[in-house]
Design a protein around this motif. Sequence first.
Motif, PDB file in Angstrom:
ATOM      1  N   ALA A  48      12.084  -0.508   5.364  1.00  0.00           N
ATOM      2  CA  ALA A  48      10.843  -0.731   5.799  1.00  0.00           C
ATOM      3  C   ALA A  48      10.431  -1.436   4.571  1.00  0.00           C
ATOM      4  CB  ALA A  48      10.083   0.366   6.004  1.00  0.00           C
ATOM      5  N   ASN A  49       9.478  -2.161   4.407  1.00  0.00           N
ATOM      6  CA  ASN A  49       8.942  -2.983   3.152  1.00  0.00           C
ATOM      7  C   ASN A  49       8.169  -1.961   2.442  1.00  0.00           C
ATOM      8  OD1 ASN A  49       9.644  -5.629   4.280  1.00  0.00           O
ATOM      9  ND2 ASN A  49       7.985  -6.137   2.561  1.00  0.00           N
ATOM     10  N   SER A  50       7.817  -0.782   2.836  1.00  0.00           N
ATOM     11  CA  SER A  50       7.072   0.260   2.050  1.00  0.00           C
ATOM     12  C   SER A  50       7.218   1.472   2.740  1.00  0.00           C
ATOM     13  CB  SER A  50       5.629   0.104   2.156  1.00  0.00           C
ATOM     14  OG  SER A  50       4.833   1.069   1.625  1.00  0.00           O
ATOM     15  N   PRO A  51       7.022   2.719   2.118  1.00  0.00           N
ATOM     16  CA  PRO A  51       7.365   4.075   2.692  1.00  0.00           C
ATOM     17  C   PRO A  51       6.062   4.562   3.424  1.00  0.00           C
ATOM     18  CG  PRO A  51       6.956   4.379   0.407  1.00  0.00           C
ATOM     19  CD  PRO A  51       6.938   2.951   0.297  1.00  0.00           C
ATOM     20  N   VAL A  52       4.959   3.508   3.371  1.00  0.00           N
ATOM     21  CA  VAL A  52       3.637   3.957   4.008  1.00  0.00           C
ATOM     22  C   VAL A  52       3.274   2.859   4.713  1.00  0.00           C
ATOM     23  CG1 VAL A  52       2.257   3.281   2.210  1.00  0.00           C
ATOM     24  CG2 VAL A  52       1.358   4.916   3.561  1.00  0.00           C
ATOM     25  N   CYS A  53       2.196   3.075   5.995  1.00  0.00           N
ATOM     26  CA  CYS A  53       2.117   2.319   6.990  1.00  0.00           C
ATOM     27  C   CYS A  53       1.463   0.665   6.743  1.00  0.00           C
ATOM     28  CB  CYS A  53       1.339   2.875   8.187  1.00  0.00           C
ATOM     29  SG  CYS A  53      -0.023   3.801   7.441  1.00  0.00           S
ATOM     30  N   SER A  54       0.167   0.799   6.301  1.00  0.00           N
ATOM     31  CA  SER A  54      -0.188  -0.755   6.138  1.00  0.00           C
ATOM     32  C   SER A  54       0.489  -1.701   5.133  1.00  0.00           C
ATOM     33  CB  SER A  54      -1.817  -0.388   5.807  1.00  0.00           C
ATOM     34  OG  SER A  54      -2.037   0.160   4.463  1.00  0.00           O
ATOM     35  N   PRO A  55       0.833  -1.150   4.106  1.00  0.00           N
ATOM     36  CA  PRO A  55       1.705  -2.240   3.220  1.00  0.00           C
ATOM     37  C   PRO A  55       2.888  -2.780   3.958  1.00  0.00           C
ATOM     38  CG  PRO A  55       0.951  -0.429   1.870  1.00  0.00           C
ATOM     39  CD  PRO A  55       0.771  -0.133   3.352  1.00  0.00           C
ATOM     40  N   THR A  56       3.670  -2.057   4.855  1.00  0.00           N
ATOM     41  CA  THR A  56       4.645  -2.613   5.623  1.00  0.00           C
ATOM     42  C   THR A  56       4.107  -3.651   6.685  1.00  0.00           C
ATOM     43  OG1 THR A  56       6.005  -0.693   5.319  1.00  0.00           O
ATOM     44  CG2 THR A  56       6.412  -2.189   7.171  1.00  0.00           C
ATOM     45  N   ARG A  57       3.082  -3.492   7.368  1.00  0.00           N
ATOM     46  CA  ARG A  57       2.443  -4.297   8.053  1.00  0.00           C
ATOM     47  C   ARG A  57       2.169  -5.571   7.556  1.00  0.00           C
ATOM     48  NH1 ARG A  57       1.726  -0.935  12.670  1.00  0.00           N
ATOM     49  NH2 ARG A  57       2.394   1.253  12.066  1.00  0.00           N
ATOM     50  N   PHE A  58       1.396  -5.398   6.324  1.00  0.00           N
ATOM     51  CA  PHE A  58       1.311  -6.774   5.690  1.00  0.00           C
ATOM     52  C   PHE A  58       2.666  -7.563   5.419  1.00  0.00           C
ATOM     53  CE2 PHE A  58      -2.772  -4.803   4.089  1.00  0.00           C
ATOM     54  CZ  PHE A  58      -3.461  -5.747   4.207  1.00  0.00           C
ATOM     55  N   GLY A  59       3.651  -7.013   4.887  1.00  0.00           N
ATOM     56  CA  GLY A  59       4.721  -7.497   4.973  1.00  0.00           C
ATOM     57  C   GLY A  59       5.333  -8.210   6.273  1.00  0.00           C
ATOM     58  N   ILE A 110      -0.276  -5.452  21.017  1.00  0.00           N
ATOM     59  CA  ILE A 110      -0.862  -4.234  21.652  1.00  0.00           C
ATOM     60  C   ILE A 110      -0.285  -2.892  21.061  1.00  0.00           C
ATOM     61  CG2 ILE A 110      -0.353  -2.757  23.763  1.00  0.00           C
ATOM     62  CD1 ILE A 110       0.447  -5.354  25.343  1.00  0.00           C
ATOM     63  N   GLY A 111      -1.379  -2.257  20.484  1.00  0.00           N
ATOM     64  CA  GLY A 111      -1.055  -1.275  19.600  1.00  0.00           C
ATOM     65  C   GLY A 111      -1.752  -1.348  18.297  1.00  0.00           C
ATOM     66  N   LYS A 112      -1.251  -0.713  17.212  1.00  0.00           N
ATOM     67  CA  LYS A 112      -1.859  -0.589  15.986  1.00  0.00           C
ATOM     68  C   LYS A 112      -2.091  -1.887  15.224  1.00  0.00           C
ATOM     69  CE  LYS A 112      -1.306   2.522  12.039  1.00  0.00           C
ATOM     70  NZ  LYS A 112      -0.641   3.670  11.398  1.00  0.00           N
ATOM     71  N   TRP A 113      -2.908  -1.761  14.635  1.00  0.00           N
ATOM     72  CA  TRP A 113      -3.359  -2.876  13.612  1.00  0.00           C
ATOM     73  C   TRP A 113      -3.158  -2.597  11.958  1.00  0.00           C
ATOM     74  CZ3 TRP A 113      -3.135  -8.177  12.420  1.00  0.00           C
ATOM     75  CH2 TRP A 113      -4.036  -8.552  11.874  1.00  0.00           C
ATOM     76  N   HIS A 114      -4.071  -2.036  11.680  1.00  0.00           N
ATOM     77  CA  HIS A 114      -4.246  -1.345  10.242  1.00  0.00           C
ATOM     78  C   HIS A 114      -4.350  -2.410   9.157  1.00  0.00           C
ATOM     79  CE1 HIS A 114      -3.258   2.415   8.070  1.00  0.00           C
ATOM     80  NE2 HIS A 114      -4.439   2.255   7.706  1.00  0.00           N
ATOM     81  N   LEU A 115      -4.894  -3.465   9.469  1.00  0.00           N
ATOM     82  CA  LEU A 115      -4.790  -4.510   8.497  1.00  0.00           C
ATOM     83  C   LEU A 115      -6.273  -5.132   8.236  1.00  0.00           C
ATOM     84  CD1 LEU A 115      -1.539  -6.579   9.485  1.00  0.00           C
ATOM     85  CD2 LEU A 115      -2.026  -4.945   7.568  1.00  0.00           C
ATOM     86  N   GLY A 116      -7.174  -4.459   8.308  1.00  0.00           N
ATOM     87  CA  GLY A 116      -8.564  -4.788   8.204  1.00  0.00           C
ATOM     88  C   GLY A 116      -9.455  -4.772   9.530  1.00  0.00           C
ATOM     89  N   ASN A 117     -10.715  -4.652   9.270  1.00  0.00           N
ATOM     90  CA  ASN A 117     -11.764  -4.431  10.637  1.00  0.00           C
ATOM     91  C   ASN A 117     -12.568  -5.855  10.718  1.00  0.00           C
ATOM     92  OD1 ASN A 117     -10.495  -1.975  11.058  1.00  0.00           O
ATOM     93  ND2 ASN A 117     -12.114  -0.866   9.869  1.00  0.00           N
ATOM     94  N   PRO A 118     -12.867  -6.049  12.028  1.00  0.00           N
ATOM     95  CA  PRO A 118     -13.979  -6.992  12.150  1.00  0.00           C
ATOM     96  C   PRO A 118     -15.114  -6.784  11.434  1.00  0.00           C
ATOM     97  CG  PRO A 118     -12.774  -6.355  14.324  1.00  0.00           C
ATOM     98  CD  PRO A 118     -12.187  -5.288  13.309  1.00  0.00           C
ATOM     99  N   PRO A 119     -16.059  -7.515  11.291  1.00  0.00           N
ATOM    100  CA  PRO A 119     -15.863  -8.967  11.564  1.00  0.00           C
ATOM    101  C   PRO A 119     -14.902  -9.795  10.594  1.00  0.00           C
ATOM    102  CG  PRO A 119     -17.865  -8.692  10.315  1.00  0.00           C
ATOM    103  CD  PRO A 119     -17.482  -7.507  10.544  1.00  0.00           C
ATOM    104  N   ALA A 120     -14.478  -9.578   9.555  1.00  0.00           N
ATOM    105  CA  ALA A 120     -13.992 -10.262   8.605  1.00  0.00           C
ATOM    106  C   ALA A 120     -12.298 -10.430   8.907  1.00  0.00           C
ATOM    107  CB  ALA A 120     -14.002  -9.624   7.188  1.00  0.00           C
ATOM    108  N   PHE A 121     -11.703  -9.278   9.550  1.00  0.00           N
ATOM    109  CA  PHE A 121     -10.364  -9.344   9.732  1.00  0.00           C
ATOM    110  C   PHE A 121     -10.081  -9.014  11.269  1.00  0.00           C
ATOM    111  CE2 PHE A 121     -11.496  -7.971   5.463  1.00  0.00           C
ATOM    112  CZ  PHE A 121     -10.867  -8.826   4.682  1.00  0.00           C
ATOM    113  N   GLY A 122      -9.011  -9.117  11.741  1.00  0.00           N
ATOM    114  CA  GLY A 122      -8.485  -8.570  12.991  1.00  0.00           C
ATOM    115  C   GLY A 122      -7.350  -9.486  13.441  1.00  0.00           C
ATOM    116  N   PRO A 123      -6.727  -8.981  14.702  1.00  0.00           N
ATOM    117  CA  PRO A 123      -5.503 -10.042  15.274  1.00  0.00           C
ATOM    118  C   PRO A 123      -5.834 -11.090  15.697  1.00  0.00           C
ATOM    119  CG  PRO A 123      -5.791  -7.500  15.823  1.00  0.00           C
ATOM    120  CD  PRO A 123      -6.860  -7.660  15.238  1.00  0.00           C
ATOM    121  N   LEU A 124      -7.142 -11.174  16.308  1.00  0.00           N
ATOM    122  CA  LEU A 124      -7.707 -12.535  16.992  1.00  0.00           C
ATOM    123  C   LEU A 124      -7.671 -13.494  15.865  1.00  0.00           C
ATOM    124  CD1 LEU A 124      -9.585 -11.363  19.984  1.00  0.00           C
ATOM    125  CD2 LEU A 124      -7.227 -11.529  19.669  1.00  0.00           C
TER     126      LEU A 124
END
Length: 435
Positions: A48-59, A110-124
């Motif tokens: 994994a890119n990181s041993p913790v969740c959100s950093p890996t998701r950025f990668g 479908i599922g976990k995002w964990h990369l920032g919340n609306p209105p500034a951020f989000g999957p869409l």
Amino acid sequence: MQQPHIIYIVADDLGYADLGCYGGRGDAVSPRLDALAQGGLRLTEGYANSPVCSPTRFGLMTMRYQYRIRGGLEEPMGSRTRNLAAMGLPPHMPTLPSLLRQAGYATALIGKWHLGNPPAFGPLKSGYDEFFGAYGGGVDYFTHCANNGSHDLFAGEAETHEVGYLTDLLSRRAVDYVERMATGGKPFFLSLHYTAPHWPWQTRDDARTSADLAGRLFHLDGGNVHSYHRMIQHMDEGIGWLVEALRRKGVLDHTLIVFTSDNGGERFSDNWPLVGGKMDLTEGGIRVPWIAHWPAVIPAGSVSRQHCMTMDWSATLLEVGGGQPDPAHPLDAVSLAPVLRDPSHRFERPLYWRMNHRQQRALRRGDWKYLKVDQHEYLFNLAADERERANLAPREPERFAQMQADWLAWNESVPPIPDDAAVSVGYSAKDMPQR
């Protein structure tokens, strides 16, 4: 070759040896995933890119080291993050889904995002056409509330109050997506990012305990290895539903399915023979399962020792989908497409990590690993010592010095960790008694 459908499945806090196909020693928790591995490719030394969740998701999303984005320097983003509203994946940043969408794909998370919340951020805002899931890190599997009590289940950017066990809701949504899109005339890219088996440790049978955990999802007094195994079984069953939907629609042979975990396992996971777990740059914190299934391309029963990390697999999916990197954001990742076509193919891929937590550093090159934890530095030959017990730095001073220098040079190529970066002080596998 026509563009394949692509499904990127990510478990949350799954240990290296939790699955049967990786030597799991508990109950048979993963027959469907084991079947995908048997019918495709299993990597034994993927990371994994990181041993913790959100950093890996950025990668995963950017195909670059997460340290290049401010939010990727949080370990992870959450209640301890300062100015959380300003932290996230910038919408202007090219991502795997946005680049695949440019290549003609329909895209969904479908599922976990964990990369920032609306209105500034989000999957869409970052390349997905559809989203159903949670914006944050961990939620109750029945109330779908975060640790602060706020509701965290959304369809797009609209709050939704569906009833049910979250793992099953995600699995059934994924099946629905496949059934809608499989014959739609264009390829689809589905990110299915489970929260399982992340805490709270709840199975389908634990709805009655959900209210007792309100407001304290990150607790150290709950769960057991049996409930943890059941959570993996529920996820595995849902993946079986998804595979059956692909088969029913006649597209399984031309669908690339990739499965992994966002980091190493936590308190009830099995990382054997590795040491450590989530939050650690020892092998148990970063080495994770990697399974790829694509009957039209990948020979069944393949096993590879190719070294790779999360962002490499994202670059692989981009290449096989016909997408192109944005030249203004050059990739750190390396595509593994040649390994899919010929699992005996291997190439050297140096891998770098750093963690503010315990001032950790790591570099893997070939059989060798440089590691620093607190003020202690090590050199391990992982081919002979996967448990990282024999520090060979005194015997190999030149190799140690070279790898130390290489890590320092790489570190100069990425932004420094700011003083205000959040560091998790929650449960870490370092607190576990070692075998």
